[in-house]
Design a protein around this motif. Structure first.
Motif, PDB file in Angstrom:
ATOM      1  N   SER A  48      17.641  20.727   3.218  1.00 37.09           N
ATOM      2  CA  SER A  48      16.322  21.431   3.697  1.00 37.09           C
ATOM      3  C   SER A  48      15.327  20.179   3.793  1.00 37.09           C
ATOM      4  O   SER A  48      14.529  20.126   4.633  1.00 37.09           O
ATOM      5  N   THR A  49      15.396  19.415   2.496  1.00 34.39           N
ATOM      6  CA  THR A  49      14.438  18.385   2.539  1.00 34.39           C
ATOM      7  C   THR A  49      14.619  17.261   3.326  1.00 34.39           C
ATOM      8  O   THR A  49      13.710  16.649   4.068  1.00 34.39           O
ATOM      9  N   ASP A  50      15.930  17.023   3.795  1.00 33.78           N
ATOM     10  CA  ASP A  50      16.137  15.961   4.831  1.00 33.78           C
ATOM     11  C   ASP A  50      15.745  16.491   6.228  1.00 33.78           C
ATOM     12  O   ASP A  50      15.664  15.591   7.030  1.00 33.78           O
ATOM     13  N   ARG A  51      15.729  17.762   6.498  1.00 31.09           N
ATOM     14  CA  ARG A  51      15.075  18.269   7.783  1.00 31.09           C
ATOM     15  C   ARG A  51      13.689  17.924   7.598  1.00 31.09           C
ATOM     16  O   ARG A  51      13.087  17.823   8.888  1.00 31.09           O
ATOM     17  N   TYR A  52      12.627  18.060   6.769  1.00 33.66           N
ATOM     18  CA  TYR A  52      11.244  17.978   6.663  1.00 33.66           C
ATOM     19  C   TYR A  52      10.748  16.707   6.336  1.00 33.66           C
ATOM     20  O   TYR A  52       9.819  16.362   6.904  1.00 33.66           O
ATOM     21  N   PHE A  53      11.202  15.986   5.462  1.00 31.91           N
ATOM     22  CA  PHE A  53      10.664  14.680   5.127  1.00 31.91           C
ATOM     23  C   PHE A  53      10.597  13.735   6.178  1.00 31.91           C
ATOM     24  O   PHE A  53       9.589  12.680   6.267  1.00 31.91           O
ATOM     25  N   PRO A  54      11.608  13.631   6.977  1.00 34.04           N
ATOM     26  CA  PRO A  54      11.465  12.295   8.024  1.00 34.04           C
ATOM     27  C   PRO A  54      10.222  12.627   9.060  1.00 34.04           C
ATOM     28  O   PRO A  54       9.632  11.524   9.352  1.00 34.04           O
ATOM     29  N   ALA A  55       9.843  13.786   9.148  1.00 36.33           N
ATOM     30  CA  ALA A  55       8.520  13.988  10.154  1.00 36.33           C
ATOM     31  C   ALA A  55       7.250  13.470   9.349  1.00 36.33           C
ATOM     32  O   ALA A  55       6.556  13.133   9.930  1.00 36.33           O
ATOM     33  N   LEU A  56       7.463  13.486   7.899  1.00 31.50           N
ATOM     34  CA  LEU A  56       6.175  12.874   7.384  1.00 31.50           C
ATOM     35  C   LEU A  56       6.471  11.319   7.059  1.00 31.50           C
ATOM     36  O   LEU A  56       5.395  10.498   7.260  1.00 31.50           O
ATOM     37  N   MET A  57       7.517  11.034   6.670  1.00 35.39           N
ATOM     38  CA  MET A  57       7.642   9.590   5.961  1.00 35.39           C
ATOM     39  C   MET A  57       8.025   8.630   7.193  1.00 35.39           C
ATOM     40  O   MET A  57       7.641   7.595   7.400  1.00 35.39           O
ATOM     41  N   ARG A  58       8.570   8.973   8.382  1.00 35.55           N
ATOM     42  CA  ARG A  58       8.802   8.128   9.512  1.00 35.55           C
ATOM     43  C   ARG A  58       7.601   7.587   9.982  1.00 35.55           C
ATOM     44  O   ARG A  58       7.409   6.131  10.024  1.00 35.55           O
ATOM     45  N   PRO A  59       6.629   8.172  10.304  1.00 37.86           N
ATOM     46  CA  PRO A  59       5.247   7.715  10.885  1.00 37.86           C
ATOM     47  C   PRO A  59       4.535   7.059   9.622  1.00 37.86           C
ATOM     48  O   PRO A  59       4.004   6.125  10.023  1.00 37.86           O
ATOM     49  N   LEU A  60       4.585   7.529   8.633  1.00 42.14           N
ATOM     50  CA  LEU A  60       3.898   6.887   7.458  1.00 42.14           C
ATOM     51  C   LEU A  60       4.397   5.626   7.263  1.00 42.14           C
ATOM     52  O   LEU A  60       3.722   4.442   7.033  1.00 42.14           O
ATOM     53  N   THR A  61       5.704   5.503   7.131  1.00 40.97           N
ATOM     54  CA  THR A  61       6.507   4.004   7.030  1.00 40.97           C
ATOM     55  C   THR A  61       6.097   3.210   7.877  1.00 40.97           C
ATOM     56  O   THR A  61       5.860   1.904   7.780  1.00 40.97           O
ATOM     57  N   LEU A  62       6.174   3.627   9.227  1.00 42.07           N
ATOM     58  CA  LEU A  62       6.072   2.367  10.414  1.00 42.07           C
ATOM     59  C   LEU A  62       4.767   2.406  10.530  1.00 42.07           C
ATOM     60  O   LEU A  62       4.278   1.235  10.799  1.00 42.07           O
ATOM     61  N   ALA A  63       3.895   3.240  10.299  1.00 45.79           N
ATOM     62  CA  ALA A  63       2.358   2.928  10.579  1.00 45.79           C
ATOM     63  C   ALA A  63       1.998   1.835   9.481  1.00 45.79           C
ATOM     64  O   ALA A  63       1.090   0.768   9.835  1.00 45.79           O
ATOM     65  N   GLY A  64       2.642   2.137   8.275  1.00 43.01           N
ATOM     66  CA  GLY A  64       2.299   1.154   7.123  1.00 43.01           C
ATOM     67  C   GLY A  64       2.925  -0.194   7.460  1.00 43.01           C
ATOM     68  O   GLY A  64       1.917  -1.402   7.103  1.00 43.01           O
ATOM     69  N   ILE A  65       3.916  -0.386   7.871  1.00 42.18           N
ATOM     70  CA  ILE A  65       4.399  -1.711   8.233  1.00 42.18           C
ATOM     71  C   ILE A  65       3.554  -2.210   9.515  1.00 42.18           C
ATOM     72  O   ILE A  65       3.452  -3.442   9.557  1.00 42.18           O
ATOM     73  N   GLY A  66       3.346  -1.434  10.591  1.00 42.07           N
ATOM     74  CA  GLY A  66       2.493  -1.894  11.738  1.00 42.07           C
ATOM     75  C   GLY A  66       1.401  -2.495  11.289  1.00 42.07           C
ATOM     76  O   GLY A  66       0.621  -3.550  11.584  1.00 42.07           O
ATOM     77  N   VAL A  67       0.507  -1.771  10.344  1.00 42.73           N
ATOM     78  CA  VAL A  67      -0.794  -2.167   9.994  1.00 42.73           C
ATOM     79  C   VAL A  67      -0.719  -3.376   9.211  1.00 42.73           C
ATOM     80  O   VAL A  67      -1.530  -4.336   9.273  1.00 42.73           O
ATOM     81  N   LEU A  68       0.393  -3.451   8.310  1.00 43.13           N
ATOM     82  CA  LEU A  68       0.571  -4.868   7.233  1.00 43.13           C
ATOM     83  C   LEU A  68       0.541  -5.854   8.179  1.00 43.13           C
ATOM     84  O   LEU A  68       0.140  -7.163   7.831  1.00 43.13           O
ATOM     85  N   LEU A  69       1.580  -5.697   9.156  1.00 47.07           N
ATOM     86  CA  LEU A  69       1.759  -6.851  10.292  1.00 47.07           C
ATOM     87  C   LEU A  69       0.740  -7.511  10.817  1.00 47.07           C
ATOM     88  O   LEU A  69       0.235  -8.528  10.611  1.00 47.07           O
ATOM     89  N   GLY A  70      -0.337  -6.558  11.436  1.00 48.67           N
ATOM     90  CA  GLY A  70      -1.495  -6.719  12.095  1.00 48.67           C
ATOM     91  C   GLY A  70      -2.427  -7.478  10.929  1.00 48.67           C
ATOM     92  O   GLY A  70      -3.216  -8.566  11.301  1.00 48.67           O
ATOM     93  N   LEU A  71      -2.568  -6.940   9.968  1.00 47.67           N
ATOM     94  CA  LEU A  71      -3.324  -7.429   8.699  1.00 47.67           C
ATOM     95  C   LEU A  71      -3.067  -8.706   8.222  1.00 47.67           C
ATOM     96  O   LEU A  71      -3.937  -9.723   8.097  1.00 47.67           O
ATOM     97  N   THR A  72      -1.700  -9.019   8.179  1.00 42.63           N
ATOM     98  CA  THR A  72      -1.258 -10.323   7.672  1.00 42.63           C
ATOM     99  C   THR A  72      -1.671 -11.465   8.914  1.00 42.63           C
ATOM    100  O   THR A  72      -2.031 -12.542   8.429  1.00 42.63           O
ATOM    101  N   VAL A  73      -1.309 -10.941  10.329  1.00 45.97           N
ATOM    102  CA  VAL A  73      -1.683 -12.120  11.248  1.00 45.97           C
ATOM    103  C   VAL A  73      -3.161 -12.278  11.402  1.00 45.97           C
ATOM    104  O   VAL A  73      -3.675 -13.338  11.303  1.00 45.97           O
ATOM    105  N   LEU A  74      -4.069 -11.185  11.087  1.00 48.43           N
ATOM    106  CA  LEU A  74      -5.451 -11.369  11.110  1.00 48.43           C
ATOM    107  C   LEU A  74      -6.003 -12.355  10.237  1.00 48.43           C
ATOM    108  O   LEU A  74      -6.953 -13.055  10.368  1.00 48.43           O
ATOM    109  N   ALA A  75      -5.485 -11.898   9.027  1.00 50.38           N
ATOM    110  CA  ALA A  75      -6.079 -12.635   7.709  1.00 50.38           C
ATOM    111  C   ALA A  75      -5.619 -14.021   7.904  1.00 50.38           C
ATOM    112  O   ALA A  75      -6.455 -14.965   7.667  1.00 50.38           O
TER     113      ALA A  75
END
Length: 157
Positions: A48-75
Motif C-alpha cells: 500500500s505504501t509503495d502505491r502512494y509514496f512515489p506520487a509524493l517522493m518522485r516530484p520532491l526528489t527530482l525537484a530538489g535535484i533540479g533546484v540544486l543543479l541550478g543553484l550550484t551553477v548559478l553560485a
C-alpha cells in the motif's frame, strides 16, 4: 545576483528539508513498526505504501535535484565558490540518494509487488532487511544533501 541565489537556496532547503524529514520518520518510526508485523500484514502495508509514496517522493526528489543543479551553477557563475561547493556536495548527495532508489529500493519494491500475502517467500525478512539498508543509505544521503544546502544558504549573505 544575491536575490535569485537566495530564492533558489530557500526553495532547495524547503524541498530537501521535507524529503529528509520524511526519510527520517521512515527510519525512526515506520520501518521499526513494519518490522514488528507478521508477513501478510507487513506485505499489505508495504504494498500500500509503495502505491502512494512515489506520487509524493518522485516530484520532491527530482525537484530538489533540479533546484540544486541550478543553484550550484548559478553560485559558481556568481563567483560564490563556498556556496557553489556546498551546493555541489548537496547535489552529489542527492544523486546518491536517487541512485539508492534506482539500484536498491525500486527493484526490491517491484519484487515485493508480486508477492501474495499468505504465500511469502521463505526469505522475505532478508528482502525486508535489504530494503531497509537501501532506505537508510537514502536517508543519510538526503540528510547530507539538506545540511550541505542549508550551510550554503547560511554562507550566502
Amino acid at each position: 545576483m544575491t536575490g535569485p541565489l537566495l530564492v533558489l537556496s530557500g526553495l532547495a532547503v524547503i524541498l530537501l528539508g521535507l524529503s529528509a524529514g520524511i526519510h527520517l520518520c521512515g527510519v525512526a518510526a515506520l520501518n521499526p513498526a513494519l518490522r514488528a508485523l507478521d508477513g501478510p500484514v507487513y506485505l499489505a502495508v508495504k504494498q500500500s505504501t509503495d502505491r502512494y509514496f512515489p506520487a509524493l517522493m518522485r516530484p520532491l526528489t527530482l525537484a530538489g535535484i533540479g533546484v540544486l543543479l541550478g543553484l550550484t551553477v548559478l553560485a559558481a557563475i556568481d563567483g560564490r565558490s563556498t556556496v557553489a561547493a556546498l551546493d555541489a556536495v548537496g547535489l552529489i548527495a542527492g544523486l546518491v540518494a536517487l541512485l539508492g532508489v534506482l539500484r536498491g529500493d525500486l527493484p526490491i519494491n517491484l519484487r515485493m509487488a508480486d508477492w501474495v500475502g499468505d504465500h511469502l517467500p521463505s526469505d522475505w525478512r532478508t528482502w525486508q532487511a535489504r530494503w531497509e539498508r537501501w532506505f537508510r543509505l537514502r536517508t543519510v544521503a538526503t540528510g547530507v544533501s539538506f545540511l550541505a544546502t542549508l550551510a550554503g544558504l547560511v554562507a550566502l549573505p
